[in-house]
Design a protein around this motif. Sequence first.
Motif, PDB file in Angstrom:
ATOM      1  N   UNK A 273       1.296  -1.438   0.032  1.00 39.47           N
ATOM      2  CA  UNK A 273      -0.327   0.469  -0.134  1.00 39.47           C
ATOM      3  C   UNK A 273       0.946   1.208  -0.276  1.00 39.47           C
ATOM      4  N   UNK A 274       0.051   2.089  -0.813  1.00 39.30           N
ATOM      5  CA  UNK A 274       1.373   3.425  -0.985  1.00 39.30           C
ATOM      6  C   UNK A 274       0.458   4.856  -0.881  1.00 39.30           C
ATOM      7  N   UNK A 275       0.693   5.610  -0.385  1.00 35.80           N
ATOM      8  CA  UNK A 275      -0.498   6.627  -0.719  1.00 35.80           C
ATOM      9  C   UNK A 275       0.373   8.454  -0.303  1.00 35.80           C
ATOM     10  N   UNK A 290      -1.838   3.368  -3.734  1.00 36.08           N
ATOM     11  CA  UNK A 290      -1.441   2.074  -4.885  1.00 36.08           C
ATOM     12  C   UNK A 290      -1.696   1.607  -4.103  1.00 36.08           C
ATOM     13  N   UNK A 291      -2.928   0.559  -4.236  1.00 34.76           N
ATOM     14  CA  UNK A 291      -2.901  -0.646  -3.455  1.00 34.76           C
ATOM     15  C   UNK A 291      -1.782  -2.160  -4.829  1.00 34.76           C
ATOM     16  N   UNK A 336      -3.634 -14.638  -8.270  1.00 40.04           N
ATOM     17  CA  UNK A 336      -4.185 -12.973  -8.872  1.00 40.04           C
ATOM     18  C   UNK A 336      -3.625 -12.753  -8.715  1.00 40.04           C
ATOM     19  N   UNK A 337      -3.258 -11.644  -9.544  1.00 39.45           N
ATOM     20  CA  UNK A 337      -2.164 -10.339  -9.312  1.00 39.45           C
ATOM     21  C   UNK A 337      -3.240  -8.951  -9.818  1.00 39.45           C
ATOM     22  N   UNK A 338      -3.084  -8.626  -8.800  1.00 44.43           N
ATOM     23  CA  UNK A 338      -3.978  -6.497  -9.024  1.00 44.43           C
ATOM     24  C   UNK A 338      -3.431  -5.824  -8.348  1.00 44.43           C
ATOM     25  N   UNK A 339      -3.633  -4.616  -9.572  1.00 47.18           N
ATOM     26  CA  UNK A 339      -2.935  -3.243  -8.938  1.00 47.18           C
ATOM     27  C   UNK A 339      -3.746  -2.129  -9.038  1.00 47.18           C
TER      28      UNK A 339
END
Length: 815
Positions: A273-275, A290-291, A336-339
């Motif tokens: 996680x990024x903010x 971003x997650x 599963x990959x997700x962004x």
Amino acid sequence: MKTQNYAAVLVASTVLITPACGRTVHHGLHSAGGHAEKLGLPPSPSTSATPPAGKAFVPAPVRATPQPHATQEDVVVHAFVLPNGVTRTAAGGGLMVNDSSPRARQFVTQDYIAKQPATANPEQLLQMQPGANVTMGDPFGFSVGRMTVRGLDIGEIGWLLDGMPFNNGAVYPNEIVDSANLTSIALTPGSVDFDIPTFGAAGGVVDMVFRDPSHKAGGFVNIGYGSYKYNNQFLRLESGDIGNTGLRGFFSFSHSHSDVWHGPGFNDRHHIDFKLVKDWENGSKSAFSVAWNHQTFMLDRWPTLGQWQQYGTKWTYDARFTPGTTTYWGVHQSMFDNVAVSAPQHIKLSHRLELVATPYFFHGGGASPGAALLNGSNLYSGNQQVTNVTLPLGNGTGTSSQNTVMYTPNVYDQYRTGANLSLNYTLGAHKLTLGYWYEYNNASTIGHVGYISQSGMPANTWASSGLLRLNNGPLYQSSNTLTLGQVNGLYVGDRASFLNDKLQIEGGFKEVMYTMRGYNQMPGAVYNRNVHYAIPLPTLAMRYNFNKEHQLYVNVGTNFLTPSSSQLFDVYSMTTGKKVQQGDTLLKPEYSIVEELGYRYQGPLLNASLTLFNYNFTNRQVSTTIVQNGAQVSQYINAGGQTTRGLDAQIGFRPWHHLRPYVSAEYLHATTDNDMVTSSGDLLPTAGKTAVRSPHVMVNAALDYDDGHFFGNISMHYVSSQYSTFMADQKMPGYVTSNMTLGYRFSSIGPAKSPTIQLNLVNLANNHYLGGVYSVQNNARATTGVRGTAIAASGQPTYLAGAGFAAIASWSTGF
């Protein structure tokens, strides 16, 4: 001791903390920023004061002073927020907050979240709310469980992360976010605000609020170990204010792993996680988040009622591969990959005019697993037999030299991009809103066949290699579809406040235009089918404050849900070439009207709420799961009309001798309004039957203790029986589970701020129970139709096993 000053909401003696920077709390207003303030929640722990070394994070004595222009709920206090976001003051141990919205809303804050297992996903964290029927698929939060709200499935719930929609039809809460990075989770179980970027949310909206980065450099770390080889490592780093730029950010990384709690297999998860936040001098705020998630988790082997009664929790996939079978655990791991990327903007253009914008992007891809026994003469692609392929016959995986077991994954790849934009103009007592929501969706699904070894493991579980090719080079495909979706939503509304904010009235109208274009590359299939929906969605809501403690609210809203995009496509059996699904463009969308009438009490000793609700549905879409070519596929069944009525109740106490009790309950009466058409043309006599996945009674109770050092929480969750067929001829029994948390916070030691040890015990009594309905059926027993025709059983429903006992020990600290 020197401390920083903080502003907070105080109803009588209760403290809810937020930074003291001259802002007031505005309850019930929807915007991209300022979530903590608008909900009366504690702030991000980013703003918490830091005590001197050797002192515990125990709130200082509170001295409340009314602000010169404060409302009856706004005061100034002096207090601490712990490094993990705990305030020790939230009603019900973090399961209730002060709220002034004209809708039922149910909250979970870090006072509760921080005392749960670190890997608990947002779905599990809502389990104690009155409207949420949550099935825990495993004790840790890795696997897919199930949640219904007032009997409505997860596909009818909108999920938002900082204003970004995470679904319009399907969502996997275990893949979204690390719960330690959330300020709160809010469930709005009925009608939703007109400016929310979602549709199909008859079950409400789950709004997850990312914490804001800290103004001070530092961080937080949590390490946990437990049953089934569970281990978790979490690290968050805070930049603090970056010079005089107004920028601040955080970055977190976590890794989690466990064996499956019953049966073979494992779960593994990596998450980032990024903010980044920019504070502007005029009060505007910009954010970028971003997650990212990379996960492998075991799918359950969902039992029928008979299989559960015979095998119980031993109904699992096989630990060892037996040639000729497709039940080995290695071919049932989901990958599963997700962004997800979003950039919420709250820009003040003038004293009266503001722009609220949330552009977003999502990409996800992975493999849904499966397996099949194939031979050299029964392989088809579409309706055409495939002869120019060489199967690995006689490789030891089949029952003879004439067949072989193959891996049959469906490979998914999805891109979604969009933006929700609105202009808000304040004109006297009115806040006028004009907005536009756009989303573009590109989703492909390809069915492959992959090789497995003699041990039963696929050559590549992600299906990125080790796949069957035709003799002339191309990959064999059992399916190949592409769905292009486009959403255009226009909305206008007014939020008005009268009588010194005693009376709040909201009205809005949203027109959603949704187009799906489906392309099918398989031989024999119709290449292109398109559908278009244009649905009006009006809403109206009102809240009246009799005084600072008593509120009444009433609202009415509308929602719709489209059929699954998979139902656009013709599907053929890969072993016979016969059509097993006829694509259709005439399927009707669900439309619903929901009304609520509610009361809130927010006093010095406790918070309480009571909500009566009523739903009317046409073309009710009920989700189920079928197997196509060895892989699981989600679809909807049109159940016709449905009426749902009931009440939700909550009561949460403020700290009394460090104790904070909480109780919630729901009564639900949901019935099917009409008889269902069957494939024979006769009608199943379903009118008046209790709807599926709709337990009549749910009760939750919890007791929280926290004196600043010692803390603990014990909770109980009861769900009554629920039907799994539209004929109400089969149901799963009710169940009770309980969980416990024990912990101790040490005084700060050097850079370690409030180091904490914690023990979580999940399902204390180790009850073995069915936790939810996985797939529904029309009728589990043969019956007679309305017109006298004998109607055979449509099949047996399947269920989800509830999570068993687990113990988790963890250590955490701020720094």
